[in-house]
Design a protein around this motif. Structure first.
Motif, PDB file in Angstrom:
ATOM      1  N   ASP A   1      -3.773  18.347   8.649  1.00 32.68           N
ATOM      2  CA  ASP A   1      -3.016  18.889   9.775  1.00 32.68           C
ATOM      3  C   ASP A   1      -1.590  18.426   9.598  1.00 32.68           C
ATOM      4  OD1 ASP A   1      -4.998  20.313  11.098  1.00 32.68           O
ATOM      5  OD2 ASP A   1      -5.665  18.573  12.239  1.00 32.68           O
ATOM      6  N   CYS A   2      -0.678  19.396   9.456  1.00 33.36           N
ATOM      7  CA  CYS A   2       0.729  19.106   9.187  1.00 33.36           C
ATOM      8  C   CYS A   2       1.600  19.705  10.293  1.00 33.36           C
ATOM      9  CB  CYS A   2       1.125  19.689   7.835  1.00 33.36           C
ATOM     10  SG  CYS A   2       0.205  18.961   6.464  1.00 33.36           S
TER      11      CYS A   2
ATOM     12  N   HIS B   1       0.862  -1.175   0.000  1.00 38.47           N
ATOM     13  CA  HIS B   1       0.000   0.000   0.000  1.00 38.47           C
ATOM     14  C   HIS B   1       0.902   1.231   0.000  1.00 38.47           C
ATOM     15  CE1 HIS B   1      -2.806   3.058   1.360  1.00 38.47           C
ATOM     16  NE2 HIS B   1      -3.770   2.244   0.979  1.00 38.47           N
ATOM     17  N   PRO B   2       0.632   2.229  -0.832  1.00 36.51           N
ATOM     18  CA  PRO B   2       1.508   3.401  -0.920  1.00 36.51           C
ATOM     19  C   PRO B   2       1.721   4.127   0.416  1.00 36.51           C
ATOM     20  CG  PRO B   2       0.002   3.378  -2.759  1.00 36.51           C
ATOM     21  CD  PRO B   2      -0.430   2.272  -1.842  1.00 36.51           C
ATOM     22  N   SER B   3       0.792   4.003   1.341  1.00 36.24           N
ATOM     23  CA  SER B   3       0.954   4.702   2.617  1.00 36.24           C
ATOM     24  C   SER B   3       2.064   4.091   3.475  1.00 36.24           C
ATOM     25  CB  SER B   3      -0.356   4.682   3.400  1.00 36.24           C
ATOM     26  OG  SER B   3      -0.662   3.364   3.820  1.00 36.24           O
ATOM     27  N   THR B   4       2.515   2.877   3.165  1.00 38.11           N
ATOM     28  CA  THR B   4       3.533   2.246   3.990  1.00 38.11           C
ATOM     29  C   THR B   4       4.910   2.884   3.841  1.00 38.11           C
ATOM     30  OG1 THR B   4       4.032   0.568   2.312  1.00 38.11           O
ATOM     31  CG2 THR B   4       2.366  -0.001   3.973  1.00 38.11           C
TER      32      THR B   4
ATOM     33  N   GLY C   1       3.850  12.681   8.674  1.00 32.07           N
ATOM     34  CA  GLY C   1       3.765  14.017   9.239  1.00 32.07           C
ATOM     35  C   GLY C   1       2.415  14.671   9.132  1.00 32.07           C
ATOM     36  N   CYS C   2       1.639  14.387   8.102  1.00 32.10           N
ATOM     37  CA  CYS C   2       0.330  15.017   7.947  1.00 32.10           C
ATOM     38  C   CYS C   2      -0.772  13.996   8.179  1.00 32.10           C
ATOM     39  CB  CYS C   2       0.179  15.618   6.547  1.00 32.10           C
ATOM     40  SG  CYS C   2       1.331  16.947   6.190  1.00 32.10           S
ATOM     41  N   THR C   3      -1.885  14.482   8.721  1.00 29.34           N
ATOM     42  CA  THR C   3      -3.064  13.634   8.909  1.00 29.34           C
ATOM     43  C   THR C   3      -4.280  14.333   8.327  1.00 29.34           C
ATOM     44  OG1 THR C   3      -3.489  14.563  11.102  1.00 29.34           O
ATOM     45  CG2 THR C   3      -2.179  12.537  11.013  1.00 29.34           C
ATOM     46  N   LEU C   4      -5.232  13.535   7.897  1.00 30.72           N
ATOM     47  CA  LEU C   4      -6.453  14.070   7.311  1.00 30.72           C
ATOM     48  C   LEU C   4      -7.275  14.767   8.389  1.00 30.72           C
ATOM     49  CD1 LEU C   4      -8.333  14.252   4.818  1.00 30.72           C
ATOM     50  CD2 LEU C   4      -9.343  12.096   5.596  1.00 30.72           C
ATOM     51  N   ALA C   5      -7.605  16.029   8.155  1.00 34.59           N
ATOM     52  CA  ALA C   5      -8.418  16.797   9.094  1.00 34.59           C
ATOM     53  C   ALA C   5      -9.824  17.019   8.557  1.00 34.59           C
ATOM     54  CB  ALA C   5      -7.761  18.148   9.390  1.00 34.59           C
ATOM     55  N   GLY C   6      -9.985  16.954   7.246  1.00 36.75           N
ATOM     56  CA  GLY C   6     -11.310  17.161   6.679  1.00 36.75           C
ATOM     57  C   GLY C   6     -11.348  16.903   5.193  1.00 36.75           C
ATOM     58  N   LEU C   7     -12.542  16.546   4.727  1.00 42.04           N
ATOM     59  CA  LEU C   7     -12.782  16.308   3.312  1.00 42.04           C
ATOM     60  C   LEU C   7     -14.211  16.737   3.030  1.00 42.04           C
ATOM     61  CD1 LEU C   7     -11.929  15.001   0.566  1.00 42.04           C
ATOM     62  CD2 LEU C   7     -12.977  12.908   1.421  1.00 42.04           C
TER      63      LEU C   7
END
Length: 92
Positions: free
Chosen positions: A83-84, A33-36, A41-47
């Protein structure tokens, strides 16, 4: 890095004209999986989804029980907020 990625997709809404509707990816056997190995450092805060056809998109998203807000707008687009380490960043 030249690594081959393999996947299959499923478009449960089956409507190519509704570009904002989600689809699903099943990563192939032996494919990381590309996320591996992507930068951390960044996380999803909203979509959010924005569309001139917001009512139609909202009905489909609601029927699928997806917790994604849909807003009215002049053009179809995704609004992504991360959020970074240096603060919040929004891509609109």
């Amino acid at each position: 890095d030249g690594t081959m990625l393999r996947w299959r997709t499923l478009a449960p809404f089956g409507d190519a004209s509704a570009l904002l509707l989600p689809f699903y990816i099943e990563w192939g056997a032996g494919t990381r999986h590309p996320s591996t190995d992507s930068p951390a450092g960044c996380t999803l805060a909203g979509l959010a989804l924005v569309s001139p056809r917001a009512d139609s998109i909202r009905a489909r998203v609601t029927a699928a029980a997806l917790p994604v807000p849909v807003r009215d707008g002049a053009t179809e687009r995704l609004v992504l907020t991360l959020d970074c380490p240096r603060g919040r960043v929004t891509f609109d």
